[in-house]
Design an enzyme around this catalytic site. Sequence first.
Site, mmCIF file in Angstrom:
data_model
loop_
_atom_site.group_PDB
_atom_site.id
_atom_site.type_symbol
_atom_site.label_atom_id
_atom_site.label_comp_id
_atom_site.label_asym_id
_atom_site.label_seq_id
_atom_site.Cartn_x
_atom_site.Cartn_y
_atom_site.Cartn_z
ATOM 1 N N ASP A 1 -3.627 7.054 10.645
ATOM 2 C CA ASP A 1 -3.225 5.729 11.131
ATOM 3 C C ASP A 1 -1.762 5.678 11.555
ATOM 4 O O ASP A 1 -1.303 4.671 12.089
ATOM 5 C CB ASP A 1 -3.514 4.639 10.084
ATOM 6 C CG ASP A 1 -2.762 4.819 8.762
ATOM 7 O OD1 ASP A 1 -1.795 5.619 8.716
ATOM 8 O OD2 ASP A 1 -3.139 4.153 7.782
ATOM 9 N N SER B 1 0.800 -1.217 0.000
ATOM 10 C CA SER B 1 0.000 0.000 0.000
ATOM 11 C C SER B 1 0.833 1.267 0.000
ATOM 12 O O SER B 1 0.355 2.331 -0.395
ATOM 13 C CB SER B 1 -0.945 0.008 1.212
ATOM 14 O OG SER B 1 -0.206 -0.026 2.418
ATOM 15 N N HIS C 1 0.667 5.329 7.068
ATOM 16 C CA HIS C 1 0.733 5.747 5.670
ATOM 17 C C HIS C 1 0.987 7.249 5.563
ATOM 18 O O HIS C 1 0.363 8.030 6.278
ATOM 19 C CB HIS C 1 -0.587 5.417 4.956
ATOM 20 C CG HIS C 1 -0.878 3.963 4.882
ATOM 21 N ND1 HIS C 1 -1.624 3.305 5.840
ATOM 22 C CD2 HIS C 1 -0.508 3.029 3.974
ATOM 23 C CE1 HIS C 1 -1.709 2.024 5.515
ATOM 24 N NE2 HIS C 1 -1.037 1.834 4.399
#
Length: 241
Positions: free
Chosen positions: A212, A63, A215
């Site tokens: 979070d 990701s 990221h």
Amino acid sequence: MRIGNASRYAAALLAAPALLGGCGRADAPQAENAATPAPSATADAAVVRPQGPERLVLAFGDSLYAGYGVGRGLSLPDRVQKRLWAAGINATVVNAGVSGDITAAGRQRLGFALDNLPRKPDLVMLGLGGNDVLRQISPAETRANLDAMLAELKKRQIPVMLTGMRAPPNLGPDFVARFDPIWPDLAKRYDAGLYPFILDGVIGTPALMQADHVHPTAEGIAKIADRMAPMVAGQLQDAKR
């Protein structure tokens, strides 16, 4: 880069074992912090593809490559491509980032990804390992999977740039001692380029990280691309020789 003051990052890794894994692909619903593009996004949009022979780069990762939580065109591969264009390099950076991939999954799909490109790439950016540390997979397994991928790329005579990962200190000194050296060790063994820690320069800075704490924001990604693109450009130059 030492993770040092990135205690929030370490807590996120331990408290949410699927933060990198449960994010969806790059076309997932966008996070709130992606609603307003980062200032550098406007500058990126103004960059046009230069003339010259095309260089093909495969960005193969999770990701952190796929562009979780940011708008289309703002992923790390997108931003690196624009910086290469700005440097006069006609490069196409194919985004093969899949959110949730551990190194074992990457090992399984690497051949498929390579075989479905229009031609052999001039460079592979290999960025996996974040989900391994989130799930606390044995560093020996992570190393073996990355080793196998590098061996496959060497067999195909494709240059590689590794983008490394670091384990948070609170996983314990034994885990850190077995995990962190994986990337420099393998880079040396396979004569690969090495960007030691993909989140270097952004981790621990709230304005550059999403809620979070794992990221990067669009602006954080831009800063990573600023640091990474010259290294990619250098490897593409070396690959021509």
